[in-house]
Design an enzyme around this catalytic site. Sequence first.
Site, PDB file in Angstrom:
ATOM      1  N   ASP B  11       0.871  -1.179   0.000  1.00  0.00           N
ATOM      2  CA  ASP B  11       0.000   0.000   0.000  1.00  0.00           C
ATOM      3  C   ASP B  11       0.903   1.223   0.000  1.00  0.00           C
ATOM      4  OD1 ASP B  11      -2.435  -1.351   0.104  1.00  0.00           O
ATOM      5  OD2 ASP B  11      -2.387  -1.489   2.282  1.00  0.00           O
ATOM      6  N   ASP B 130     -14.115  -3.568  -1.775  1.00  0.00           N
ATOM      7  CA  ASP B 130     -14.018  -3.437  -0.317  1.00  0.00           C
ATOM      8  C   ASP B 130     -15.392  -3.718   0.268  1.00  0.00           C
ATOM      9  OD1 ASP B 130     -11.385  -2.651  -0.597  1.00  0.00           O
ATOM     10  OD2 ASP B 130     -11.848  -0.507  -0.559  1.00  0.00           O
TER      11      ASP B 130
END
Lengths: 203, 270
Positions: B11, B130
């Site tokens: 990330d 998500d």
Amino acid sequence: MPKIAIVDYGLGNLRSIRKGLERAGAEAIVTNEVHRIAEVDAIVLPGVGAFEEALRNIKPLIPMIFQGIEGGKALLGICLGMQLLFTESTEGGLHRGLNIFKGRILPLPEGRKVPQIGWNTLKILKPKNPLVKGIENGSYVYFAHSYFAKNEVEEDLVATVNYGFDFPAIVSRNRIFATQFHPEKSGNIGLRILKNFVEIMVT
Amino acid sequence: MLAKRIIPCLDMVAGRVVKGVRFRNLKDAGDPVELAMAYDSQGADELVLLDITASNEGRETLIDVVERTADAIMIPLTVGGGIRSSADVRRILNAGADKVSINTAAVRNPSLIGECSRIFGSQCIVLAVDVRRIYVRRASEASGKTLIETPEGLCWWDVYIYGGRQAVGMDAFKWVEEAVSLGAGEIMPSSLDFDGTGRGYDLPFLAELADRVSVPIIASSGAGTPKHILEALTIGKADAALAAGIFHRGEYTVRDVKKFLASKGIPVRL
């Protein structure tokens, strides 16, 4: 330094194959210009995009590719680049390929995850083929595809892969080689295969 | 035999790798190119690079990192974060990525998936989704939603966009099925309930998803131990497992995890 032309269809990642061939000891250019392909020692048809689109993009280069092969240039087709070398494909309708290898490109049948994405093992049928020099049976290489080649000529088959059934992973005839997997994404095994190709093109 | 894949995830914020809990409290975890090379040498099967700020200003940084990362490794690279158009996809693939993951833009404009898979091939279009559990007391509270009785209670899964900040109010299974029919070649679900907690993947969600779609699934969020990864690949029926913190913190190497999986009879590339 041996010089390779990577044929540019204008789609997807060609940077990695260029980098891979450079690591293997060659100078690699990405091009779709006939005169630049004329001056190299070998041609790579890379593996990105859809069949019809790729075929349309390489159409003007086909005479040059055949002329190159007849003149002794080595050729490596990767993934879609391998599939383009077969007689015909059913991807997005029926399309004629370059017919260098006899057979048809078909969708992976139902009953498994499609696309096949990931590392699968090679079953090497012709260990003496120069492209697989130093590669052990059962080595893992990286696949990413929804179609496979149904090969008609047994002698062309160098290695197979099993994804519920066996199909060609490597085919070859004379100085023409093709892999269903991506050697440029297959770690050290892939690098060895690219080095073998560079060795083949200078001999 | 096709191996199960282990995929470290990087990330990224402003060119650095970060690690947070439940998408928040970000801490610096290192240089992306250095980490990518380390994971490649540990036997990672692929890498995922996510630009979690996904800002326009960050685009040039991201392209630069993708180029340098792709040049440093010989395994596949998936890049995501802020991809809004087929032109964005083209730029990222040209920079050396093999696949792109699309999340918010796909929810807002589903036809983007079809467009990109037609141009570049479905094998390079990953749908990232998500999800968050929405618990209910009885089924009538969530009509039209896919309800599952989990060990924590009866729930359905909502889709979130903008890095977990905005609920869509859409059944996650139905969304994934739609995305697959449009041409998504892989699904990468992350869980807002489990991400960064180290208590394991959302197994009931993964198992249900695997029964519903015929494309590969990359389980994400929640790995704290190699056993969690084993569970994602067996109980969760995933084709690949993505993990970040467990590797960034140096608790386990990718090779440790793969050796453990091999000892349990899972086909892995060692």
